[in-house]
Design a protein around this motif. Structure first.
Motif, PDB file in Angstrom:
ATOM      1  N   ASP A 280       0.852  -1.195   0.000  1.00  0.00           N
ATOM      2  CA  ASP A 280       0.000   0.000   0.000  1.00  0.00           C
ATOM      3  C   ASP A 280       0.887   1.244   0.000  1.00  0.00           C
ATOM      4  O   ASP A 280       1.128   1.851   1.041  1.00  0.00           O
ATOM      5  CB  ASP A 280      -0.920  -0.027   1.223  1.00  0.00           C
ATOM      6  CG  ASP A 280      -1.827   1.198   1.305  1.00  0.00           C
ATOM      7  OD1 ASP A 280      -1.938   1.925   0.294  1.00  0.00           O
ATOM      8  OD2 ASP A 280      -2.400   1.441   2.391  1.00  0.00           O
ATOM      9  N   MET A 281       1.375   1.642  -1.171  1.00  0.00           N
ATOM     10  CA  MET A 281       2.282   2.776  -1.242  1.00  0.00           C
ATOM     11  C   MET A 281       1.579   4.093  -0.968  1.00  0.00           C
ATOM     12  O   MET A 281       2.175   5.017  -0.394  1.00  0.00           O
ATOM     13  CB  MET A 281       2.959   2.818  -2.615  1.00  0.00           C
ATOM     14  CG  MET A 281       3.981   1.709  -2.840  1.00  0.00           C
ATOM     15  SD  MET A 281       5.259   1.646  -1.556  1.00  0.00           S
ATOM     16  CE  MET A 281       6.028   3.254  -1.764  1.00  0.00           C
ATOM     17  N   ASP A 282       0.313   4.207  -1.344  1.00  0.00           N
ATOM     18  CA  ASP A 282      -0.415   5.440  -1.052  1.00  0.00           C
ATOM     19  C   ASP A 282      -0.524   5.649   0.456  1.00  0.00           C
ATOM     20  O   ASP A 282      -0.290   6.751   0.964  1.00  0.00           O
ATOM     21  CB  ASP A 282      -1.811   5.398  -1.677  1.00  0.00           C
ATOM     22  CG  ASP A 282      -1.768   5.570  -3.184  1.00  0.00           C
ATOM     23  OD1 ASP A 282      -0.828   6.224  -3.678  1.00  0.00           O
ATOM     24  OD2 ASP A 282      -2.665   5.055  -3.872  1.00  0.00           O
ATOM     25  N   GLY A 283      -0.891   4.559   1.162  1.00  0.00           N
ATOM     26  CA  GLY A 283      -0.996   4.654   2.617  1.00  0.00           C
ATOM     27  C   GLY A 283       0.345   4.972   3.252  1.00  0.00           C
ATOM     28  O   GLY A 283       0.431   5.783   4.185  1.00  0.00           O
ATOM     29  N   PHE A 284       1.401   4.343   2.758  1.00  0.00           N
ATOM     30  CA  PHE A 284       2.743   4.586   3.291  1.00  0.00           C
ATOM     31  C   PHE A 284       3.155   6.044   3.089  1.00  0.00           C
ATOM     32  O   PHE A 284       3.674   6.698   4.005  1.00  0.00           O
ATOM     33  CB  PHE A 284       3.757   3.663   2.618  1.00  0.00           C
ATOM     34  CG  PHE A 284       5.184   3.964   2.974  1.00  0.00           C
ATOM     35  CD1 PHE A 284       5.710   3.554   4.185  1.00  0.00           C
ATOM     36  CD2 PHE A 284       5.998   4.669   2.091  1.00  0.00           C
ATOM     37  CE1 PHE A 284       7.034   3.849   4.523  1.00  0.00           C
ATOM     38  CE2 PHE A 284       7.315   4.959   2.416  1.00  0.00           C
ATOM     39  CZ  PHE A 284       7.828   4.545   3.638  1.00  0.00           C
ATOM     40  N   GLN A 285       2.935   6.565   1.897  1.00  0.00           N
ATOM     41  CA  GLN A 285       3.342   7.938   1.612  1.00  0.00           C
ATOM     42  C   GLN A 285       2.542   8.942   2.424  1.00  0.00           C
ATOM     43  O   GLN A 285       3.096   9.945   2.911  1.00  0.00           O
ATOM     44  CB  GLN A 285       3.203   8.200   0.112  1.00  0.00           C
ATOM     45  CG  GLN A 285       4.246   7.440  -0.703  1.00  0.00           C
ATOM     46  CD  GLN A 285       3.925   7.380  -2.185  1.00  0.00           C
ATOM     47  OE1 GLN A 285       2.766   7.379  -2.580  1.00  0.00           O
ATOM     48  NE2 GLN A 285       4.947   7.317  -3.014  1.00  0.00           N
ATOM     49  N   ASN A 286       1.249   8.692   2.595  1.00  0.00           N
ATOM     50  CA  ASN A 286       0.426   9.605   3.396  1.00  0.00           C
ATOM     51  C   ASN A 286       0.867   9.595   4.853  1.00  0.00           C
ATOM     52  O   ASN A 286       0.938  10.646   5.502  1.00  0.00           O
ATOM     53  CB  ASN A 286      -1.049   9.209   3.284  1.00  0.00           C
ATOM     54  CG  ASN A 286      -1.624   9.505   1.912  1.00  0.00           C
ATOM     55  OD1 ASN A 286      -1.147  10.398   1.213  1.00  0.00           O
ATOM     56  ND2 ASN A 286      -2.634   8.757   1.509  1.00  0.00           N
ATOM     57  N   GLU A 287       1.171   8.396   5.385  1.00  0.00           N
ATOM     58  CA  GLU A 287       1.618   8.307   6.775  1.00  0.00           C
ATOM     59  C   GLU A 287       2.989   8.962   6.935  1.00  0.00           C
ATOM     60  O   GLU A 287       3.270   9.612   7.956  1.00  0.00           O
ATOM     61  CB  GLU A 287       1.668   6.854   7.219  1.00  0.00           C
ATOM     62  CG  GLU A 287       2.016   6.681   8.692  1.00  0.00           C
ATOM     63  CD  GLU A 287       1.715   5.286   9.203  1.00  0.00           C
ATOM     64  OE1 GLU A 287       0.514   4.964   9.372  1.00  0.00           O
ATOM     65  OE2 GLU A 287       2.669   4.522   9.441  1.00  0.00           O
TER      66      GLU A 287
END
Length: 527
Positions: free
Chosen positions: A244-251
């Motif tokens: 989940d790269m989107d979740g990782f980048q947002n976090e």
């Protein structure tokens, strides 16, 4: 107390508006010039494949794990020692911190963590300490490391650092401020999986929003506050879903915004994305540059106005921190607009998904060689590439270079030739064609490139000596070493220097089969 003093009128103006000396003391404690740890990447110490690639990933810090990810601890320690023996000669070592995660002092038998320290002491920069509950554990490690460093066998001038994971038990959370102030501590981080098990909680995140549940968000906040109060770096915890790269980048963006200095990573794909988020955007750099410039021009003023906003010392400190995060290697890319203000901004402006954005970041060139300044006389580099040479190599190279000498091609003639060489290291029973020595020389130089000159050579100036002490036959396996013999400044090229390198090739029996001394024009790292 300060409020009471203010109302009594006893606080001097020099306290509220710091003198140059007070200002300098304030800045020295709030703006750190120490090693950056944007990415702190875990690598299982017993996994040969992952360990062999660790130094090529571009992480600021790699953590060779002897705890959770390693089942057979003894095998893990043996492989750790083998890697650390050659780590200092690997490309990327000068810019990558190497830590070893030991087994916890609080929940494992004493022999385990003591053996971990013994295995990881030579060749590493320090230790990550899991499940730390009190400062006393760090004091014990400090005493042990001090004794080891005072040994006559330890030659490094740098003391080992400690990097506690400070929220993995309930007691640790209660003591986190004291843990952050422990001896040798360079940074602290937090984790919630072990704490979740200790608490008996069923989850760490809200099933609908994905946000941390309040108790774990509290741990994240306490980690940040404790680190900043102790003037050490605050590193955010892992993001478990590596797909989940989107979740990782947002976090990651959230961690950057609230003040974390970096984040733990589990997958190599997270490292590039993390660095991209932590790199200040163009707008952030421009604003920070303006604040720093205007503030430093207004000597003696307690506050200044910029675009209608009142700017005082904390704003200046924050701006200096932003500029300290600028990566010189990525600065040019940012100026060209390849790194947007946020991940979502990049996607909306380019129409690409985060996966496509990651693919775009893979292509920029990576150079692994050493610069002129790194190539000090006496430096010995063991090269990791090895090669078993085959008869096909010999025939192809001989034909490619239009060399019809039968000693390289004719098996029948080679039987007698091997006998004539037996007094000079030849094998009278081999009956194999003699390997083309120009191939051996070319292979030796090629094997030396990654750790020594990859991307940092301007030109090869020539060979002053080439020797072939022993013959090479098909089936031999060769390895290489390089020794720096000399270096000098270039009189006509101030950004370059001339280095004398001696390359040595060995066969599987340890015999020297080729020795070549050459001079190369090398780039300097300084601009």
């Amino acid at each position: 107390m300060l409020t009471a003093l203010l109302f009594k009128g006893t606080v001097k103006k020099s306290f509220l508006y710091p003198s140059p000396l007070r200002r300098q003391l304030y800045l020295s404690r709030h703006i750190s010039s120490e090693r950056r740890r944007r990415s702190v990447h875990f690598v299982p110490a017993d996994n040969d494949k992952f360990v062999s690639k660790a130094m090529t990933l571009g992480a600021d810090t790699i953590v060779l794990d002897l705890e959770d990810s390693v089942k057979d601890k003894q095998v893990g320690r043996e492989k750790l020692r083998a890697f650390l023996d050659v780590a200092n000669s690997l490309p990327g070592r000068n810019t990558t911190e190497v830590l070893v995660r030991i087994n916890p002092l609080s929940s494992s038998i004493e022999e385990d963590w003591r053996e971990d320290i013994a295995a990881g002491f030579v060749g590493s920069d320090g230790f990550m300490v899991p499940k730390v509950e009190t400062q006393d554990e760090l004091k014990l490690l400090d005493e042990i490391l001090s004794d080891m460093e005072s040994s006559s066998n330890y030659n490094s001038a740098n003391s080992k650092v400690l990097f506690p994971i400070a929220t993995e038990t309930a007691l640790a959370v209660m003591n986190i401020a004291e843990i952050a102030k422990g001896p040798r501590v360079c940074a602290i981080t937090w984790g919630c999986e072990d704490l979740s098990a200790a608490l008996g909680s069923y989850s760490t995140r809200d099933s609908n929003t994905g946000a941390y549940l309040d108790v774990f968000r509290h741990c994240q906040t306490m980690c940040l506050l404790a680190a900043k109060a102790a003037y050490v770096q605050a590193i955010d915890g892992v993001y478990q879903n590596v797909r989940d790269m989107d979740g990782f980048q947002n976090e990651t963006n959230y961690a950057k915004c609230i003040g974390f200095d970096g984040k733990l990573t589990l997958h190599p794909g997270q490292i590039t994305a993390l660095h991209r988020v932590f790199e200040p955007t163009r707008e952030e750099r421009e604003e920070a540059t303006m604040i720093v410039t205007r503030w430093e021009q207004s000597v003696g003023k307690g506050a200044i106005e910029i675009d209608g906003k009142m700017i005082d010392l904390p704003h200046y400190v924050r701006a200096k921190k932003v500029l300290a995060r600028v990566d010189d290697n990525e600065h040019a890319s940012n100026e060209e607009g390849t790194i947007g203000s946020t991940v979502s901004d990049q996607i909306s402006s380019t129409g690409k998904s985060s996966k496509d954005a990651d693919a775009d970041a893979v292509f920029p060139r990576v150079y692994m060689g050493k610069f002129f300044e790194d190539l000090e006389p006496g430096l010995k580099i063991r090269h990791f590439l090895t090669r078993t040479v085959t008869e096909a190599d010999n025939v192809f190279f001989t034909c490619l270079t239009l060399n019809p000498a039968p000693i390289h091609l004719d098996h029948e003639l080679s039987k007698g030739n091997a006998s004539s060489l037996s007094g000079k290291g030849g094998n009278s029973n081999s009956g194999k064609p003699l390997f083309n020595s120009m191939f051996t020389l070319a292979l030796l130089v090629g094997m030396s490139v990654p750790e020594a000159t990859h991307g940092t050579t301007v030109a090869n100036l020539g060979f002053s000596e080439v020797l072939f002490p022993k013959p090479v036959y098909p089936g031999d396996t060769l390895r290489a070493e390089t020794i720096i013999l000399d270096r000098r400044e270039s009189k006509s090229r101030p950004t370059q220097g001339i280095v004398t390198l001696q390359h040595v090739a060995y066969n599987q029996r340890g015999d020297v089969v080729c020795k070549a001394t050459r001079q190369a024009l090398m780039k300097k790292q300084t601009r």
